[in-house]
Design a protein around this motif. Structure first.
Motif, mmCIF file in Angstrom:
data_model
loop_
_atom_site.group_PDB
_atom_site.id
_atom_site.type_symbol
_atom_site.label_atom_id
_atom_site.label_comp_id
_atom_site.label_asym_id
_atom_site.label_seq_id
_atom_site.Cartn_x
_atom_site.Cartn_y
_atom_site.Cartn_z
ATOM 1 N N ARG A 181 -39.133 57.739 21.252
ATOM 2 C CA ARG A 181 -38.646 58.308 22.512
ATOM 3 C C ARG A 181 -39.197 59.705 22.788
ATOM 4 O O ARG A 181 -39.333 60.103 23.939
ATOM 5 C CB ARG A 181 -37.123 58.403 22.489
ATOM 6 C CG ARG A 181 -36.407 57.096 22.326
ATOM 7 C CD ARG A 181 -34.910 57.337 22.237
ATOM 8 N NE ARG A 181 -34.172 56.100 21.992
ATOM 9 C CZ ARG A 181 -32.867 56.039 21.815
ATOM 10 N NH1 ARG A 181 -32.152 57.152 21.838
ATOM 11 N NH2 ARG A 181 -32.276 54.881 21.599
ATOM 12 N N GLY A 182 -39.479 60.445 21.742
ATOM 13 C CA GLY A 182 -39.860 61.835 21.919
ATOM 14 C C GLY A 182 -38.640 62.729 22.043
ATOM 15 O O GLY A 182 -37.488 62.303 21.880
ATOM 16 N N GLN A 183 -38.865 63.983 22.352
ATOM 17 C CA GLN A 183 -37.796 64.987 22.424
ATOM 18 C C GLN A 183 -36.791 64.663 23.523
ATOM 19 O O GLN A 183 -37.152 64.257 24.625
ATOM 20 C CB GLN A 183 -38.402 66.360 22.679
ATOM 21 C CG GLN A 183 -37.383 67.493 22.789
ATOM 22 C CD GLN A 183 -38.045 68.819 23.118
ATOM 23 O OE1 GLN A 183 -39.261 68.886 23.281
ATOM 24 N NE2 GLN A 183 -37.254 69.873 23.224
ATOM 25 N N ALA A 184 -35.505 64.872 23.228
ATOM 26 C CA ALA A 184 -34.465 64.715 24.245
ATOM 27 C C ALA A 184 -34.572 65.835 25.261
ATOM 28 O O ALA A 184 -34.671 67.016 24.900
ATOM 29 C CB ALA A 184 -33.090 64.719 23.589
ATOM 30 N N LEU A 185 -34.553 65.482 26.553
ATOM 31 C CA LEU A 185 -34.753 66.473 27.614
ATOM 32 C C LEU A 185 -33.509 66.733 28.452
ATOM 33 O O LEU A 185 -33.401 67.789 29.079
ATOM 34 C CB LEU A 185 -35.893 66.018 28.533
ATOM 35 C CG LEU A 185 -37.257 65.798 27.872
ATOM 36 C CD1 LEU A 185 -38.260 65.323 28.909
ATOM 37 C CD2 LEU A 185 -37.733 67.073 27.192
ATOM 38 N N GLY A 186 -32.582 65.794 28.499
ATOM 39 C CA GLY A 186 -31.391 66.038 29.300
ATOM 40 C C GLY A 186 -30.688 64.759 29.684
ATOM 41 O O GLY A 186 -31.190 63.652 29.470
ATOM 42 N N VAL A 187 -29.501 64.913 30.253
ATOM 43 C CA VAL A 187 -28.684 63.776 30.668
ATOM 44 C C VAL A 187 -28.090 64.069 32.037
ATOM 45 O O VAL A 187 -28.006 65.228 32.466
ATOM 46 C CB VAL A 187 -27.547 63.498 29.657
ATOM 47 C CG1 VAL A 187 -28.089 63.030 28.329
ATOM 48 C CG2 VAL A 187 -26.672 64.746 29.476
ATOM 49 N N SER A 188 -27.668 63.010 32.724
ATOM 50 C CA SER A 188 -26.972 63.184 34.003
ATOM 51 C C SER A 188 -26.110 61.975 34.283
ATOM 52 O O SER A 188 -26.381 60.871 33.811
ATOM 53 C CB SER A 188 -27.965 63.395 35.154
ATOM 54 O OG SER A 188 -28.731 62.231 35.367
ATOM 55 N N ALA A 189 -25.048 62.207 35.039
ATOM 56 C CA ALA A 189 -24.142 61.145 35.475
ATOM 57 C C ALA A 189 -23.917 61.326 36.970
ATOM 58 O O ALA A 189 -23.423 62.366 37.406
ATOM 59 C CB ALA A 189 -22.816 61.216 34.718
ATOM 60 N N THR A 190 -24.281 60.316 37.756
ATOM 61 C CA THR A 190 -24.160 60.393 39.210
ATOM 62 C C THR A 190 -23.324 59.240 39.728
ATOM 63 O O THR A 190 -23.618 58.073 39.434
ATOM 64 C CB THR A 190 -25.548 60.351 39.884
ATOM 65 O OG1 THR A 190 -26.354 61.406 39.379
ATOM 66 C CG2 THR A 190 -25.408 60.492 41.398
ATOM 67 N N ALA A 191 -22.290 59.565 40.491
ATOM 68 C CA ALA A 191 -21.517 58.547 41.203
ATOM 69 C C ALA A 191 -22.029 58.516 42.635
ATOM 70 O O ALA A 191 -21.805 59.448 43.408
ATOM 71 C CB ALA A 191 -20.026 58.865 41.160
ATOM 72 N N LEU A 192 -22.756 57.454 42.970
ATOM 73 C CA LEU A 192 -23.384 57.295 44.277
ATOM 74 C C LEU A 192 -22.504 56.364 45.106
ATOM 75 O O LEU A 192 -22.230 55.237 44.687
ATOM 76 C CB LEU A 192 -24.778 56.690 44.080
ATOM 77 C CG LEU A 192 -25.661 56.445 45.284
ATOM 78 C CD1 LEU A 192 -26.191 57.764 45.812
ATOM 79 C CD2 LEU A 192 -26.824 55.543 44.892
#
Length: 337
Positions: A181-192
């Motif tokens: 996967r490589g380095q972890a860059l970030g996460v997000s959670a979106t309620a659309l």
């Protein structure tokens, strides 16, 4: 002519879509019998018919048995012709699944193409647009062809009415190693959400915050879409790494609470984060086609699903390629040679 029993393996529309794509690239005609025989509504559905129609339209292929509800299909491929094409799935049939059918034949054609696809962009039992754009297409672009996709209008199940536009610059597919996967860059959670009370989306995010307590506060966001593009709601959980972006989604359903959907999705993205495999279960299904057409490459994934095993069987049937599955440090390694 290749003959496929559509009741075997996963037994769904994936067999039809992958067979059309492989037929166009290899030139092998095929016949599928007992299409979706084990499903509650057997035979071809509207989105399957549109996918085959799209495959025929870009190539002048000949089809028999192409009708909603048909249990059998015969496809004699023509030659893929690049150009501008417009396909409407109808209601909320998945635009993404139609794209999967014609993408690789056009990506290997002798000129650029532009697609306009209308129908569902966010519907159950199909990858949402964000998954195609951020998870699947970046891998195709790393393999050689350059594909960009734009979401013009959302189309939620069951109304549909969405629109995506896709530009394809073809190139040979190069084998790719997708094992880290490589380095972890970030996460997000979106309620659309669209044309629904915002309180539903807020409850969905609140449960997600509870279950993913180690995610930063600014990772959680609401995104309201204009009401004329709804009604609908989807939770998108995204984990970004240097080499891959995984997206887990949950679609609002009548009779299923926002909290229950959020809990299930949070468990799935946490399960992916805790593992080390490159591809989640849905991406793994989709990597078989480009990897076998590149005549090589490898990727790691979680426990192989029936969808993945069926995709491998179909790819072997059309190409004769060696596709092996082995265990590697707890993951499953899919290698093509």
């Amino acid at each position: 002519m290749i003959t496929i029993d559509g009741s075997e393996g996963e037994g769904g529309g994936q067999m039809v879509r992958n067979s059309c794509a492989l037929s166009l690239v290899t030139g092998e005609p095929f016949r599928i019998t007992s299409i979706r025989a084990k499903r509650s509504k057997p035979g071809l559905m509207r989105q399957h018919v549109t996918a085959v129609e799209a495959a025929a339209a870009i190539s002048g292929s000949e089809c028999t048995g192409l009708a909603v509800g048909s249990p059998e299909l015969t496809f004699r491929p023509g030659r893929t012709v690049p150009g501008e094409y417009h396909f409407a799935v109808g209601t909320a049939g998945s635009t993404g699944l139609v794209l999967q059918t014609v993408l690789l034949p056009l990506a290997l054609a002798n000129g650029p193409s532009r697609l306009v696809l209308e129908g569902g962009t966010h519907n159950m039992l199909a990858p949402p647009f964000e998954f195609i754009e951020r998870t699947f297409l970046p891998i195709i672009n790393r393999m050689g062809p350059q594909v960009s996709a734009r979401l013009v209008r959302h189309g939620f199940f069951p109304r549909g009415g969405g629109r995506i536009e896709v530009d394809i610059t073809p190139a040979p597919l190069a084998p790719l190693d997708c094992t880290t996967r490589g380095q972890a860059l970030g996460v997000s959670a979106t309620a659309l959400f669209s044309a629904l009370p915002g309180e539903i989306a807020e409850r969905m995010l609140a449960r997600t915050r509870r279950d993913l307590a180690d995610w930063p506060e600014d990772a959680f966001r609401l995104h309201q879409v204009p009401a004329d593009q709804g009604p609908g709601i989807i939770l998108l959980l995204e984990a970004r790494y240097a080499n891959i972006t995984e997206i887990v989604s949950a679609f609002g359903q009548l009779g299923v609470t926002a909290e229950r959907l959020a809990k299930t999705s949070a468990a799935r993205i946490q399960g992916y984060a805790d593992a080390s495999a490159f591809a989640g279960p849905y991406l793994a299904d989709q990597l078989v086609l480009p990897f076998v057409l590149a005549s090589g490459g490898a990727f790691t994934t979680v426990k192989p699903s029936q969808h993945l095993l069926t995709a491998i069987d179909i790819a072997r049937t059309f190409t004769g390629r060696r596709i092996e599955i082995s265990r590697e440090s707890g993951d499953h390694l899919i290698s093509v040679g």
